[in-house]
Scaffold this motif. Structure first.
Motif, mmCIF file in Angstrom:
data_model
loop_
_atom_site.group_PDB
_atom_site.id
_atom_site.type_symbol
_atom_site.label_atom_id
_atom_site.label_comp_id
_atom_site.label_asym_id
_atom_site.label_seq_id
_atom_site.Cartn_x
_atom_site.Cartn_y
_atom_site.Cartn_z
ATOM 1 N N ASN A 297 0.842 -1.187 0.000
ATOM 2 C CA ASN A 297 0.000 0.000 0.000
ATOM 3 C C ASN A 297 0.880 1.241 0.000
ATOM 4 O OD1 ASN A 297 -2.149 1.772 0.239
ATOM 5 N ND2 ASN A 297 -2.314 1.530 2.455
ATOM 6 N N GLN B 142 -1.700 0.659 -8.812
ATOM 7 C CA GLN B 142 -2.977 0.747 -8.110
ATOM 8 C C GLN B 142 -2.979 -0.234 -6.954
ATOM 9 O OE1 GLN B 142 -5.423 2.800 -8.656
ATOM 10 N NE2 GLN B 142 -5.015 3.651 -10.682
ATOM 11 N N ASP B 143 -3.358 0.235 -5.769
ATOM 12 C CA ASP B 143 -3.413 -0.670 -4.624
ATOM 13 C C ASP B 143 -4.790 -0.709 -3.962
ATOM 14 O OD1 ASP B 143 -3.603 1.637 -2.943
ATOM 15 O OD2 ASP B 143 -1.430 1.736 -2.765
ATOM 16 N N ASP B 144 -5.769 -0.014 -4.538
ATOM 17 C CA ASP B 144 -7.180 -0.074 -4.115
ATOM 18 C C ASP B 144 -7.510 0.759 -2.883
ATOM 19 O OD1 ASP B 144 -7.722 -1.866 -6.198
ATOM 20 O OD2 ASP B 144 -7.280 -3.609 -4.931
ATOM 21 N N HIS C 289 -3.589 -7.399 3.628
ATOM 22 C CA HIS C 289 -4.319 -7.344 2.358
ATOM 23 C C HIS C 289 -3.417 -7.675 1.169
ATOM 24 C CE1 HIS C 289 -7.451 -5.980 -0.437
ATOM 25 N NE2 HIS C 289 -6.497 -5.356 -1.106
#
Length: 205
Positions: free
Chosen positions: A86, A104-106, A115
């Protein structure tokens, strides 16, 4: 969004983290969950490096080891591969000019613990999410200097390549310590018990 209980603890100084370790040690000793010669504590700077996969560092202080290796926790690829951690991705909450392009890591800020992919030691979040306190000071300080704590690893707001090297250290003044990108992990260690027994007197040969 995930429940807050799944997120790492943040807004704590190194002193806060050390106080928690002392509290947890006492609590679990009383509950007979750990032995009397076990203690919870923060990892040392070199222990954190080994847990992250970095060995062979030289120097007596974290400052002397800072940034000496250009390897990332996931290898040498840039941008980071999917699920590397992240970081300040394209959806980052810190601003359009402070992000890692093509990643992109959400999560725009803090993510749930575990996660992303673990490292070779099955440890999660060694690369990002929040920076983690270690027990060492950054450098040897003189009488007039201000001791700086050391935080390791990347965080959800990290976007510069050099800040994501395994070898990167962040020196932090105590008055700047409580933010939402500093957290901690603990290690369980065995310690030598101090006894009150006096040593046997020396005898002549």
């Amino acid at each position: 969004h995930s429940p807050p209980g799944e997120h790492p603890v943040v807004n704590v100084s190194r002193e806060d983290a050390e106080a928690f370790c002392r509290w947890l040690t006492e609590r679990e000793r009383k509950q007979k969950l750990i032995a009397a010669n076990h203690v919870y504590r923060l990892p040392t700077d070199l222990e954190w490096s080994r847990l992250a996969g970095l060995r062979g560092e030289e120097g007596d202080w974290p400052q002397q080891r800072d940034g000496k290796s250009d390897e990332f926790p996931w290898g040498r690829d840039w941008p980071p591969p999917p699920l590397a951690g992240n970081f300040a991705d394209e959806a980052s909450a810190i601003g359009a000019d402070k992000k890692i392009l093509d990643y992109q890591d959400d999560f725009p800020a803090i993510a749930p613990v575990g996660h992303y992919l673990p490292n070779v030691f099955s440890l999660y979040d060694m690369a990002g999410n929040v920076q983690e306190w270690v027990s060492d000071d950054y450098s040897e300080v003189g009488a007039r200097a201000v001791a700086r704590a050391v935080a390791r690893g990347g965080a959800w707001n990290s976007y510069a390549r050099q800040h994501l090297f395994i070898s990167s250290r962040t020196p932090v003044r105590s008055d700047q310590a409580r933010t939402d990108f500093y957290g901690f992990r603990v290690v369980l260690a065995k310690v030598d018990m101090i006894t009150e027994k006096e040593p046997a007197p020396a005898t002549a040969p």
